[in-house]
Design a protein around this motif. Structure first.
Motif, PDB file in Angstrom:
ATOM      1  N   GLY A  53      54.474  66.981  45.810  1.00 55.88           N
ATOM      2  CA  GLY A  53      55.058  68.318  46.487  1.00 55.88           C
ATOM      3  C   GLY A  53      54.622  69.383  45.687  1.00 55.88           C
ATOM      4  N   SER A  54      54.919  70.829  45.870  1.00 58.02           N
ATOM      5  CA  SER A  54      54.834  71.733  45.192  1.00 58.02           C
ATOM      6  C   SER A  54      55.282  71.913  44.002  1.00 58.02           C
ATOM      7  CB  SER A  54      54.970  73.140  45.961  1.00 58.02           C
ATOM      8  OG  SER A  54      54.532  74.158  45.369  1.00 58.02           O
ATOM      9  N   PRO A  55      54.533  71.849  42.767  1.00 58.72           N
ATOM     10  CA  PRO A  55      55.197  71.749  41.465  1.00 58.72           C
ATOM     11  C   PRO A  55      55.442  73.166  40.776  1.00 58.72           C
ATOM     12  CG  PRO A  55      52.890  71.306  41.337  1.00 58.72           C
ATOM     13  CD  PRO A  55      53.138  71.633  42.654  1.00 58.72           C
ATOM     14  N   TYR A  56      55.332  74.207  41.809  1.00 51.62           N
ATOM     15  CA  TYR A  56      55.909  75.428  41.328  1.00 51.62           C
ATOM     16  C   TYR A  56      56.273  76.264  42.373  1.00 51.62           C
ATOM     17  CZ  TYR A  56      50.997  75.306  43.128  1.00 51.62           C
ATOM     18  OH  TYR A  56      49.751  74.959  43.794  1.00 51.62           O
ATOM     19  N   HIS A 175      47.384  75.904  29.516  1.00 46.78           N
ATOM     20  CA  HIS A 175      48.122  75.003  28.455  1.00 46.78           C
ATOM     21  C   HIS A 175      49.422  74.592  29.451  1.00 46.78           C
ATOM     22  CE1 HIS A 175      50.563  79.037  28.988  1.00 46.78           C
ATOM     23  NE2 HIS A 175      51.591  78.180  28.511  1.00 46.78           N
ATOM     24  N   ILE A 176      50.304  73.778  28.817  1.00 47.60           N
ATOM     25  CA  ILE A 176      51.392  73.303  29.223  1.00 47.60           C
ATOM     26  C   ILE A 176      52.585  73.864  28.400  1.00 47.60           C
ATOM     27  CG2 ILE A 176      50.403  71.448  30.658  1.00 47.60           C
ATOM     28  CD1 ILE A 176      51.195  69.462  28.406  1.00 47.60           C
ATOM     29  N   ASP A 177      53.682  73.518  28.754  1.00 47.32           N
ATOM     30  CA  ASP A 177      54.740  74.084  28.120  1.00 47.32           C
ATOM     31  C   ASP A 177      55.469  72.961  27.243  1.00 47.32           C
ATOM     32  OD1 ASP A 177      54.526  76.698  28.977  1.00 47.32           O
ATOM     33  OD2 ASP A 177      55.787  77.003  30.313  1.00 47.32           O
ATOM     34  N   THR A 178      55.498  73.140  25.897  1.00 47.61           N
ATOM     35  CA  THR A 178      55.914  72.361  25.058  1.00 47.61           C
ATOM     36  C   THR A 178      57.365  71.730  25.354  1.00 47.61           C
ATOM     37  OG1 THR A 178      54.597  73.569  23.425  1.00 47.61           O
ATOM     38  CG2 THR A 178      55.909  71.577  22.522  1.00 47.61           C
ATOM     39  N   ARG A 204      47.258  74.798  37.764  1.00 45.56           N
ATOM     40  CA  ARG A 204      46.321  73.821  38.495  1.00 45.56           C
ATOM     41  C   ARG A 204      46.904  72.518  38.450  1.00 45.56           C
ATOM     42  NH1 ARG A 204      43.446  76.640  34.999  1.00 45.56           N
ATOM     43  NH2 ARG A 204      42.254  78.441  35.563  1.00 45.56           N
ATOM     44  N   THR A 205      46.845  71.866  39.744  1.00 50.66           N
ATOM     45  CA  THR A 205      47.306  70.500  39.556  1.00 50.66           C
ATOM     46  C   THR A 205      46.341  69.518  40.615  1.00 50.66           C
ATOM     47  OG1 THR A 205      48.718  71.090  41.590  1.00 50.66           O
ATOM     48  CG2 THR A 205      49.611  70.564  39.547  1.00 50.66           C
ATOM     49  N   ASP A 206      45.907  68.523  40.233  1.00 53.72           N
ATOM     50  CA  ASP A 206      45.315  67.598  41.182  1.00 53.72           C
ATOM     51  C   ASP A 206      43.842  68.346  41.528  1.00 53.72           C
ATOM     52  OD1 ASP A 206      46.745  65.362  40.952  1.00 53.72           O
ATOM     53  OD2 ASP A 206      47.451  65.807  43.223  1.00 53.72           O
ATOM     54  N   GLY A 207      43.326  69.021  40.784  1.00 58.48           N
ATOM     55  CA  GLY A 207      41.935  69.601  40.953  1.00 58.48           C
ATOM     56  C   GLY A 207      42.337  71.045  42.022  1.00 58.48           C
ATOM     57  N   GLN A 208      43.383  71.306  42.198  1.00 53.80           N
ATOM     58  CA  GLN A 208      43.668  72.701  43.138  1.00 53.80           C
ATOM     59  C   GLN A 208      44.139  73.720  42.135  1.00 53.80           C
ATOM     60  OE1 GLN A 208      45.312  72.401  46.734  1.00 53.80           O
ATOM     61  NE2 GLN A 208      44.720  70.183  47.462  1.00 53.80           N
ATOM     62  N   HIS A 237      49.153  75.731  33.314  1.00 52.59           N
ATOM     63  CA  HIS A 237      49.271  77.101  33.704  1.00 52.59           C
ATOM     64  C   HIS A 237      48.504  78.033  32.782  1.00 52.59           C
ATOM     65  CE1 HIS A 237      52.943  76.453  31.641  1.00 52.59           C
ATOM     66  NE2 HIS A 237      52.779  77.832  31.331  1.00 52.59           N
ATOM     67  N   GLU A 238      48.119  79.128  33.295  1.00 51.56           N
ATOM     68  CA  GLU A 238      47.434  80.397  32.465  1.00 51.56           C
ATOM     69  C   GLU A 238      47.846  81.484  32.707  1.00 51.56           C
ATOM     70  OE1 GLU A 238      43.104  79.363  33.067  1.00 51.56           O
ATOM     71  OE2 GLU A 238      43.248  81.336  32.953  1.00 51.56           O
ATOM     72  N   VAL A 239      47.649  82.495  31.827  1.00 53.69           N
ATOM     73  CA  VAL A 239      47.822  83.856  32.186  1.00 53.69           C
ATOM     74  C   VAL A 239      46.522  84.676  31.998  1.00 53.69           C
ATOM     75  CG1 VAL A 239      49.079  86.262  31.757  1.00 53.69           C
ATOM     76  CG2 VAL A 239      50.271  84.075  31.451  1.00 53.69           C
ATOM     77  N   ALA A 240      46.043  84.838  33.432  1.00 51.13           N
ATOM     78  CA  ALA A 240      44.631  85.635  33.203  1.00 51.13           C
ATOM     79  C   ALA A 240      44.727  86.940  32.465  1.00 51.13           C
ATOM     80  CB  ALA A 240      44.335  86.025  34.898  1.00 51.13           C
TER      81      ALA A 240
END
Ligand SMILES: O=C(O)CCC(=O)C(=O)O
Ligand SMILES: [Fe+2]
Length: 461
Positions: A53-56, A175-178, A204-208, A237-240
């Motif tokens: 499902g949407s993880p965000y 990164h991912i959050d520790t 980014r998840t599952d290539g999307q 996730h990242e901050v552009a």
């Protein structure tokens, strides 16, 4: 006891196992061959239903004017305040000056590396904000849009973590959050309407990829608002790069508040739609005597990774079923509701001393500091309630110290096992090192009995 090299929870080679290319498995595969078509169909059907499902969840939220006021102390001990709904360039400069360069976690260490993260940060002890997510709709967003089903009714603890400020050319790479505890499941980011462009949050998840341009979203609202993003912390996730202005954000850690021993938790369930469909598919499989007529052990690689406490402990994974997310919660819950015993395991593929062996266990193998090898034996794995998996190699291809005391178990992977977390380099980067906790790739294993006696096999013996 012999010692062997363990290839961690990696599993790329295990895929070949289902193909059973070894002629020694020919007699085993006879019924498998009979049931081959329905079996493949069944597993394919399962695969299709276990979707992420949407993880965000992201959006903007109007808040009362006083919620934008921030108080902070400088290194010199001076207290300052500013209104982040209408902050001047100078005020934001001052806030940036009061921040320290943001470090991040690489492995178990905190490092400063401006090619990975360029931003300023302030610890929560240095500032106060009136924003309490529990008193706003932010926590409803977490409940309604991130969590699913029963999970959304659980006790959630929201902990203010840091303030981050990104000036021109600042960013935070993927990164991912520790994890900061075995009950941490998510993160919440609040972005203030300070003048800035860029600094999009990219998931980014599952290539999307999903790109949230908070700065642009904030320009479309008329009332003073914040932008927010909440997500499962193990989602990349990242901050552009911020192209102009200053982007100010608050981060919060989200925990389940009810997983301590003694507090009973109803097992997490998923959204009714996906849950019902998956439950129906499992029931159809159970009722069809032609599918897995001799029973089956199914292994579901989990879609999320989960925090564990780094210790060699019998209770190592006992919390995980209480913090399952999305599709993992659904798989566990469906089998449990139907009366089976889904269990959470780690998976090891061990090679060395003349052979290889694959097994599931519920506690980590601890590498002694002086060696890259670990002592473990079949006896020990069984004593720990582990499952020795029928490998792809021939019978003789068995490490010393691993005599076959009973037949290995045929395990079917519902989807290919995940590549070890440790091997994905970006995942080695957390937002700050945290001693003692780490994410692990884990598996749900469930034993299903033969036709007519489906409930006969217990997963946990
Ligand atoms: O500032 C943000 O938008 C999020 C920063 C982040 O991902 C983190 O601090 O872990
Ligand atoms: Fe982060």
């Amino acid at each position: 006891m012999e010692s062997h090299t363990v290839q961690s929870e990696q599993a790329a080679t295990v895929e070949s196992q289902n193909a059973s290319p070894n002629p020694k498995h020919a007699q085993v595969s006879k019924e498998a061959a009979e049931a081959a078509v329905p079996r493949d169909e069944v597993l394919e059907n399962f695969r299709r239903m276990i979707v992420l499902g949407s993880p965000y969840a992201t959006g903007t939220l109007p808040l009362p004017p006083s919620d934008f006021v921030l108080f902070y102390t400088t290194e010199a001990g001076e207290t300052r305040s500013l209104d982040l709904a209408q902050a001047s360039v100078e005020q934001l400069e001052q806030l940036a000056d009061a921040c320290a360069p943001a470090t991040f976690g690489r492995g178990q260490q905190d490092v400063l590396d401006e090619s990975y993260r360029r931003a300023g940060k302030m610890d929560s002890s240095q500032f106060t904000t009136r924003i309490v997510p529990e008193r706003t709709e932010l926590l409803d967003v977490v409940r309604d849009e991130l969590l699913e089903g029963e999970q959304s009714k659980r006790l959630i603890i929201c902990e203010l973590y840091k303030l981050n400020i990104y000036g021109e050319n600042a960013f935070f790479k993927a990164h991912i959050d520790t994890p900061r505890g075995t009950n941490m499941f998510g993160s919440l980011v609040v972005i203030f309407p300070t003048q800035h462009e860029g600094g999009n949050l990219i998931f980014r998840t599952d290539g999307q990829e999903f790109n949230f341009d908070a700065a642009a979203a904030l320009k479309t609202v008329t009332e003073p608002s914040i932008a927010y993003a909440t997500f499962f912390s193990d989602i990349e996730h990242e901050v552009a790069v911020v192209t102009t202005g200053k982007r100010v954000s608050l981060t919060f850690n989200l925990y389940f508040g009810d997983i301590e021993p003694g507090i009973s938790v109803s097992p997490p369930t998923a959204t009714p739609a996906s849950y019902d469909a998956f439950c129906g598919a499992v029931e159809a499989m159970l009722n069809n005597d032609d599918v897995f007529p001799n029973g089956i052990t199914l292994a579901f690689p989990m879609r999320h990774v989960y925090p564990v406490k780094l210790s060699d402990n019998r209770e190592y994974l006992s919390h995980v079923h209480k913090i399952l997310k999305g599709p993992d919660a659904m798989v566990h819950s469906v089998f449990e509701t139907l009366g089976f015993q889904p269990r959470v395991y780690m998976f090891y593929h061990m090679r060395g001393f003349g052979g290889q062996v694959k097994f599931f266990i519920r506690r980590p193998l601890v590498f002694p500091p002086w060696a890259s090898q670990v002592e473990v034996s079949e006896e020990l794995v069984r004593e720990w309630g582990g499952i020795v998996v029928r490998g792809s190699g021939p019978d003789e291809d068995r490490p010393l110290g691993w005599p076959r005391s009973r037949p290995d178990e045929e395990v079917y992977w519902v989807s290919p096992p995940k590549i070890a977390l440790e091997k994905q380099t970006f995942l080695a980067y957390g937002n700050q090192a945290c001693m003692g906790y780490a994410y692990r790739s884990l598996y749900i294993v469930v034993r299903i009995g033969p036709a007519g006696k489906r409930m006969e096999f217990k997963t946990w013996v």
